[in-house]
Design an enzyme around this catalytic site. Sequence first.
Site, PDB file in Angstrom:
ATOM      1  N   TYR A  30       0.759  -1.020   0.023  1.00  0.00           N
ATOM      2  CA  TYR A  30       0.079  -0.010  -0.045  1.00  0.00           C
ATOM      3  C   TYR A  30       0.834   1.153  -0.042  1.00  0.00           C
ATOM      4  O   TYR A  30       1.968   1.304   0.376  1.00  0.00           O
ATOM      5  CB  TYR A  30      -0.830   0.033   1.154  1.00  0.00           C
ATOM      6  CG  TYR A  30      -1.855   1.120   1.520  1.00  0.00           C
ATOM      7  CD1 TYR A  30      -2.966   1.409   0.549  1.00  0.00           C
ATOM      8  CD2 TYR A  30      -1.683   1.944   2.391  1.00  0.00           C
ATOM      9  CE1 TYR A  30      -3.664   2.413   0.659  1.00  0.00           C
ATOM     10  CE2 TYR A  30      -2.556   3.203   2.543  1.00  0.00           C
ATOM     11  CZ  TYR A  30      -3.424   3.388   1.660  1.00  0.00           C
ATOM     12  OH  TYR A  30      -4.396   4.232   1.570  1.00  0.00           O
ATOM     13  N   THR A  79       1.565   3.782   1.821  1.00  0.00           N
ATOM     14  CA  THR A  79       2.339   4.383   3.022  1.00  0.00           C
ATOM     15  C   THR A  79       3.266   3.231   3.535  1.00  0.00           C
ATOM     16  O   THR A  79       3.807   3.482   4.367  1.00  0.00           O
ATOM     17  CB  THR A  79       1.423   4.509   3.947  1.00  0.00           C
ATOM     18  OG1 THR A  79       0.623   3.463   4.527  1.00  0.00           O
ATOM     19  CG2 THR A  79       0.515   5.885   3.560  1.00  0.00           C
ATOM     20  N   LYS A  80       3.403   1.820   3.043  1.00  0.00           N
ATOM     21  CA  LYS A  80       4.027   0.934   3.423  1.00  0.00           C
ATOM     22  C   LYS A  80       5.509   0.937   3.216  1.00  0.00           C
ATOM     23  O   LYS A  80       5.941   1.872   2.705  1.00  0.00           O
ATOM     24  CB  LYS A  80       3.544  -0.499   3.161  1.00  0.00           C
ATOM     25  CG  LYS A  80       1.971  -0.495   3.685  1.00  0.00           C
ATOM     26  CD  LYS A  80       1.740  -1.002   5.210  1.00  0.00           C
ATOM     27  CE  LYS A  80       0.467  -0.636   5.720  1.00  0.00           C
ATOM     28  NZ  LYS A  80      -0.858  -1.502   5.399  1.00  0.00           N
ATOM     29  N   THR A  81       6.341   0.159   4.154  1.00  0.00           N
ATOM     30  CA  THR A  81       7.662   0.237   3.687  1.00  0.00           C
ATOM     31  C   THR A  81       8.296   0.422   2.171  1.00  0.00           C
ATOM     32  O   THR A  81       9.348   1.020   1.921  1.00  0.00           O
ATOM     33  CB  THR A  81       8.724  -0.702   4.580  1.00  0.00           C
ATOM     34  OG1 THR A  81       8.217  -2.189   4.057  1.00  0.00           O
ATOM     35  CG2 THR A  81       8.169  -0.747   6.017  1.00  0.00           C
TER      36      THR A  81
END
Length: 384
Positions: free
Chosen positions: A182, A184-186
Amino acid sequence: MPVFLPFALPDISEDEVSEVVDSLRSGWLTTGPKTKQFENDFAAYLGDGVETISVNSATSGLHLALDAIGIKPDDEIITSPFTFAATAEIIRYFDAHPVFVDIDPQTLNIDPNKIESAITSKTKAIIPVHFAGLACDMVHIHKIAQKHHLMIIEDAAHAFQSTYHDSLIGQLNSDITVFSFYATKTITTGEGGMIVTKNPKIAERCKIMRFHGISKDIFDRYVSKKPSWFYEIVAPGYKYNMPDIAAAIGIHQLKRANKMLNKRQSMASKYDQGLKDLPLILPPHPPKEDVHSWHLYVIQLTNEAKINRDRFVEMMMEKGIGCGVHYIPLHIHPYWRDKYQLKPNDFPHSLDAYQRIVSLPIYTKMSEEDQTRVIETIKSIWNI
Ligand SMILES: *Cc1c(COP(=O)(O)O)cnc(C)c1O
């Protein structure tokens, strides 16, 4: 009003941009060579023995994971209430039931000591969530699972690059691990996810079910020697495949993943240093040999803070800094509360953490000055 600093932003370089443009020019937009490459690169990153099945979200991946282990109506699955909607909603897709187990207030991860008393004859699996990127106590959880013949599906949406006992999450011997890409993930593909397993039967089932229950995927159809129009539907599957346009982003995100991790690690240290003398509980660290992905940097206000969490977030917002709250525990949301008649105090540690937590911005697009500004703004709340 100073420039607004958002809570999260993806880190997209020119490499991602040109790879997406290349997909667009190539005419191959959906699942194809770039998705294959991303799956291979991701498997190589995790190391030997894993199969990787890309999907269009971690939610889809978790859904396919439960399908692959044969979840049936009225089965029970143990998980944490201190998580995102996806972790538990996928259980209801099967008319099965999540059984919430409270968190350890130190780690904010599921408390393994409370798991056994939640097990019944209907329990089929445990879904540990590596909150913020700090690995759960997997030795303990595996022991319980073995003793009671339960499957383990790791919700690793926060934990790409995290390690546990020196192994990357995805390499532990859980049945399935699911990562999220997604925005905003790492690392991100915009929307996307990866199912990881060492079990070839599970891998096969996930591959079939991610694409309409068809026994060979679109890419196989493209390269196979059989007539390209031929396919067989073997189950009522889903439409969960990852398109090449998304994989194009992922290929380059993965190449820069270690560099981005290093930056988040030094940002976490800077927060640790800068915030240490304030009325805050700072996030827990893993043991020295292990890696925290620092997907989230979650502080908690202590009673000495004199202001509550809502006011804190509001004051940060007034100063132009976006913060997050991860998570409003599932059991106080109307659906889960009403469905299972849950009371806020049924999971007191989740409730208490919820009232104190604030997620601070921690992403690689932030400059040194941005982070200094966050720290100075927090200090100014207590006139420090
Ligand atoms: C983001 C997230 C998911 C879902 O990931 P998607 O790729 O958005 O479907 C699942 N679990 C947790 C804990 C998450 O944070």
